[in-house]
Design a protein around this motif. Sequence first.
Motif, PDB file in Angstrom:
ATOM      1  N   VAL A  71       0.836  -1.204   0.000  1.00 34.73           N
ATOM      2  CA  VAL A  71       0.000   0.000   0.000  1.00 34.73           C
ATOM      3  C   VAL A  71       0.870   1.253   0.000  1.00 34.73           C
ATOM      4  CG1 VAL A  71      -1.668   1.328   1.351  1.00 34.73           C
ATOM      5  CG2 VAL A  71      -1.960  -1.140   1.087  1.00 34.73           C
ATOM      6  N   GLY A  72       1.945   1.224   0.789  1.00 36.78           N
ATOM      7  CA  GLY A  72       2.853   2.361   0.806  1.00 36.78           C
ATOM      8  C   GLY A  72       3.496   2.612  -0.550  1.00 36.78           C
ATOM      9  N   ARG A  73       3.898   1.555  -1.222  1.00 30.29           N
ATOM     10  CA  ARG A  73       4.530   1.717  -2.552  1.00 30.29           C
ATOM     11  C   ARG A  73       3.538   2.248  -3.578  1.00 30.29           C
ATOM     12  NH1 ARG A  73       6.626  -3.596  -0.983  1.00 30.29           N
ATOM     13  NH2 ARG A  73       8.769  -3.316  -0.224  1.00 30.29           N
ATOM     14  N   ILE A  74       2.268   1.828  -3.440  1.00 31.03           N
ATOM     15  CA  ILE A  74       1.249   2.284  -4.386  1.00 31.03           C
ATOM     16  C   ILE A  74       0.938   3.766  -4.194  1.00 31.03           C
ATOM     17  CG2 ILE A  74      -1.214   2.086  -4.966  1.00 31.03           C
ATOM     18  CD1 ILE A  74      -0.916  -0.952  -4.486  1.00 31.03           C
ATOM     19  N   THR A 105     -16.511   3.288  -7.387  1.00 33.03           N
ATOM     20  CA  THR A 105     -16.031   2.626  -8.606  1.00 33.03           C
ATOM     21  C   THR A 105     -14.778   1.790  -8.340  1.00 33.03           C
ATOM     22  OG1 THR A 105     -14.682   4.548  -9.202  1.00 33.03           O
ATOM     23  CG2 THR A 105     -16.944   4.487 -10.037  1.00 33.03           C
ATOM     24  N   ARG A 106     -14.341   1.757  -7.075  1.00 34.06           N
ATOM     25  CA  ARG A 106     -13.123   1.022  -6.732  1.00 34.06           C
ATOM     26  C   ARG A 106     -13.386   0.166  -5.488  1.00 34.06           C
ATOM     27  NH1 ARG A 106      -8.653   3.423  -9.165  1.00 34.06           N
ATOM     28  NH2 ARG A 106      -7.235   3.010  -7.448  1.00 34.06           N
ATOM     29  N   LEU A 107     -14.384  -0.711  -5.633  1.00 35.64           N
ATOM     30  CA  LEU A 107     -14.788  -1.567  -4.529  1.00 35.64           C
ATOM     31  C   LEU A 107     -13.845  -2.764  -4.434  1.00 35.64           C
ATOM     32  CD1 LEU A 107     -16.870  -1.952  -2.304  1.00 35.64           C
ATOM     33  CD2 LEU A 107     -18.324  -3.149  -3.966  1.00 35.64           C
ATOM     34  N   ASP A 108     -13.401  -3.054  -3.214  1.00 36.06           N
ATOM     35  CA  ASP A 108     -12.327  -4.020  -3.009  1.00 36.06           C
ATOM     36  C   ASP A 108     -12.694  -4.993  -1.893  1.00 36.06           C
ATOM     37  OD1 ASP A 108      -9.869  -5.266  -3.311  1.00 36.06           O
ATOM     38  OD2 ASP A 108      -8.683  -3.556  -2.607  1.00 36.06           O
ATOM     39  N   ILE A 109     -11.838  -5.972  -1.726  1.00 41.66           N
ATOM     40  CA  ILE A 109     -11.935  -6.956  -0.648  1.00 41.66           C
ATOM     41  C   ILE A 109     -10.690  -6.847   0.223  1.00 41.66           C
ATOM     42  CG2 ILE A 109     -13.240  -8.551  -2.074  1.00 41.66           C
ATOM     43  CD1 ILE A 109     -10.563 -10.194  -2.288  1.00 41.66           C
ATOM     44  N   GLU A 110     -10.776  -7.410   1.410  1.00 46.49           N
ATOM     45  CA  GLU A 110      -9.591  -7.606   2.236  1.00 46.49           C
ATOM     46  C   GLU A 110      -9.757  -8.947   2.942  1.00 46.49           C
ATOM     47  OE1 GLU A 110      -8.593  -4.330   4.771  1.00 46.49           O
ATOM     48  OE2 GLU A 110      -8.120  -3.026   3.071  1.00 46.49           O
ATOM     49  N   ALA A 111      -8.887  -9.893   2.619  1.00 47.54           N
ATOM     50  CA  ALA A 111      -8.933 -11.224   3.219  1.00 47.54           C
ATOM     51  C   ALA A 111      -8.277 -11.164   4.595  1.00 47.54           C
ATOM     52  CB  ALA A 111      -8.214 -12.224   2.325  1.00 47.54           C
ATOM     53  N   GLU A 112      -9.060 -11.437   5.640  1.00 51.50           N
ATOM     54  CA  GLU A 112      -8.569 -11.278   7.004  1.00 51.50           C
ATOM     55  C   GLU A 112      -9.013 -12.438   7.883  1.00 51.50           C
ATOM     56  OE1 GLU A 112      -9.022  -7.410   8.693  1.00 51.50           O
ATOM     57  OE2 GLU A 112      -9.153  -6.406   6.741  1.00 51.50           O
ATOM     58  N   VAL A 113      -8.427 -12.496   9.068  1.00 50.22           N
ATOM     59  CA  VAL A 113      -8.826 -13.443  10.108  1.00 50.22           C
ATOM     60  C   VAL A 113      -9.313 -12.637  11.304  1.00 50.22           C
ATOM     61  CG1 VAL A 113      -8.064 -15.287  11.661  1.00 50.22           C
ATOM     62  CG2 VAL A 113      -7.188 -15.181   9.310  1.00 50.22           C
ATOM     63  N   GLY A 120      -3.813 -10.311  -0.563  1.00 47.97           N
ATOM     64  CA  GLY A 120      -5.170 -10.490  -0.072  1.00 47.97           C
ATOM     65  C   GLY A 120      -6.152  -9.398  -0.420  1.00 47.97           C
ATOM     66  N   SER A 121      -5.824  -8.538  -1.391  1.00 46.83           N
ATOM     67  CA  SER A 121      -6.758  -7.496  -1.827  1.00 46.83           C
ATOM     68  C   SER A 121      -6.576  -7.262  -3.321  1.00 46.83           C
ATOM     69  CB  SER A 121      -6.513  -6.185  -1.072  1.00 46.83           C
ATOM     70  OG  SER A 121      -5.270  -5.609  -1.445  1.00 46.83           O
ATOM     71  N   LEU A 122      -7.624  -6.791  -3.988  1.00 43.33           N
ATOM     72  CA  LEU A 122      -7.506  -6.459  -5.402  1.00 43.33           C
ATOM     73  C   LEU A 122      -6.619  -5.242  -5.603  1.00 43.33           C
ATOM     74  CD1 LEU A 122     -11.170  -7.011  -6.645  1.00 43.33           C
ATOM     75  CD2 LEU A 122      -9.168  -8.409  -7.165  1.00 43.33           C
ATOM     76  N   LEU A 123      -6.597  -4.339  -4.627  1.00 42.01           N
ATOM     77  CA  LEU A 123      -5.700  -3.192  -4.703  1.00 42.01           C
ATOM     78  C   LEU A 123      -4.278  -3.639  -4.990  1.00 42.01           C
ATOM     79  CD1 LEU A 123      -5.219  -0.096  -4.175  1.00 42.01           C
ATOM     80  CD2 LEU A 123      -4.719  -0.740  -1.811  1.00 42.01           C
ATOM     81  N   ALA A 129      -4.093  -6.187  -8.477  1.00 33.57           N
ATOM     82  CA  ALA A 129      -4.139  -5.431  -9.733  1.00 33.57           C
ATOM     83  C   ALA A 129      -3.292  -4.163  -9.662  1.00 33.57           C
ATOM     84  CB  ALA A 129      -5.581  -5.075 -10.086  1.00 33.57           C
ATOM     85  N   TRP A 130      -2.557  -4.000  -8.585  1.00 28.39           N
ATOM     86  CA  TRP A 130      -1.662  -2.864  -8.357  1.00 28.39           C
ATOM     87  C   TRP A 130      -2.361  -1.540  -8.679  1.00 28.39           C
ATOM     88  CZ3 TRP A 130       2.005  -3.896  -5.206  1.00 28.39           C
ATOM     89  CH2 TRP A 130       2.995  -2.936  -4.931  1.00 28.39           C
ATOM     90  N   ASN A 131      -3.470  -1.331  -7.965  1.00 30.09           N
ATOM     91  CA  ASN A 131      -4.251  -0.098  -8.083  1.00 30.09           C
ATOM     92  C   ASN A 131      -4.753   0.151  -9.504  1.00 30.09           C
ATOM     93  OD1 ASN A 131      -5.451   2.126  -6.830  1.00 30.09           O
ATOM     94  ND2 ASN A 131      -3.772   3.488  -7.387  1.00 30.09           N
ATOM     95  N   GLY A 132      -5.032  -0.946 -10.209  1.00 30.66           N
ATOM     96  CA  GLY A 132      -5.569  -0.843 -11.561  1.00 30.66           C
ATOM     97  C   GLY A 132      -4.540  -0.794 -12.658  1.00 30.66           C
ATOM     98  N   GLU A 133      -3.262  -0.694 -12.312  1.00 31.01           N
ATOM     99  CA  GLU A 133      -2.220  -0.616 -13.337  1.00 31.01           C
ATOM    100  C   GLU A 133      -1.927  -1.972 -13.965  1.00 31.01           C
ATOM    101  OE1 GLU A 133       1.276   1.185 -11.763  1.00 31.01           O
ATOM    102  OE2 GLU A 133       0.243   2.973 -11.034  1.00 31.01           O
TER     103      GLU A 133
END
Length: 407
Positions: free
Chosen positions: A130-133, A187-195, A349-352, A355-359
């Motif tokens: 996330v920081g790199r993105i 328009t940027r709905l995402d998931i987060e796989a968590e426990v 664990g996320s589409l962010l 897909a690297w923020n859509g890139e």
Amino acid sequence: MPASWLDIAPDSPFGIATLPYGVFGTESTPAPRVGVAIGDHVLDVAATARALGSSLEGLLTGPTLNPLLAAGPAAWRDVRDAVTTWLTDATLADRVRPHLHDRASARLYLPFEVADYVDFYSCEHHAANVGRIFRPGQPPLTPNWRHLPIGYHGRAGTVVVSGTDVVRPSGQRKGPHDQSPLFGPSTRLDIEAEVGFVVGVPTEPGTRVRVADFADHVFGAFLLNDWSARDLQAWEYVPLGPFLGKSFATSVSPWVVPLAALAEARVAPPARDPEPLPYLRDVEDDPWGLDLRLEVRLNGHLVARPPFAQMYWTPAQQLAHLTVNGARLRTGDIYASGTVSGPERDQRGSLLELAWNGEEPLRLPDGGERSFLADGDRVSITATAPGPQGSVIGFGEVTGRILPARG
């Protein structure tokens, strides 16, 4: 590990070593009651206790797990031991069998009444991605990240059980080229796989829970999808963090795996640098890293295998930090690990991240591709852990389908 008199496949994730708790109903009796998953069945534990004259019936009667959660570790052990006996003692089979129900046809409810909800941000791979993105050219982790488990307080009222549809949220968003914010569906709905972890034993205000006392308060673990509207989140999160971009829905799996089932899954967490402050230090020879193997599927396609064993902060450290200021625990409090990701692309664990923020859109086996979720998409998260004698501990599934925004 004793064998069950039930015919259970040797590789069943819901074998005698797992015995996860949930709340279920049947077509003939839809009222919610406590059940334990075993093989392809659900055992009505209150009815079984009543049939066998067990004094444990009172803890198991009711529409949620909360009475059992509040009873504490000694009661948790007694119930697990009793259920194990009921399902392994062949002399009890004829009295227990009438209280078994087909798991595939059972209706599964939210297993606990949620008190409070906290979500952490404890995976170094995810945080660094996330920081790199979002902060290219800067250190990927914020200066405080390796010193404390970062988290935010979520909205308990929008926690829903697996299988509940998720309506696409609307709100304000502002793109880099927009002069002013816009309002509309994300328009940027995402998931987060968590426990997730659920608290049983409460505390008084002003009390701290030590890392060593984690298992005295936490009953068990479950799967969680922290649905995230990235465009809403990006516009609102400065300076106070996530709000509407997260609070519209959080999905949880219907089965709670007790900590007692995870003894073989406990592993040492990654090395920490710098060493945490004393209240966050691991207890020597008593680690609470967990070797859980998650799988994320989008419309049935396997897209990621996030490894929970690599989480930087353990659930025991998260609980210690959550309470270090004296914040009170309540029965039914839940907290989540934060997105689980590994170092490889297929472990994110996320589409962010995937897909690297859509890139770099994620390509699916059916020829489609995704940067973020489309209406009609269905996401499911599953997980397993190693159990005793080569058995598999299963967590079931948390799933949700995206519906179009309303109004």
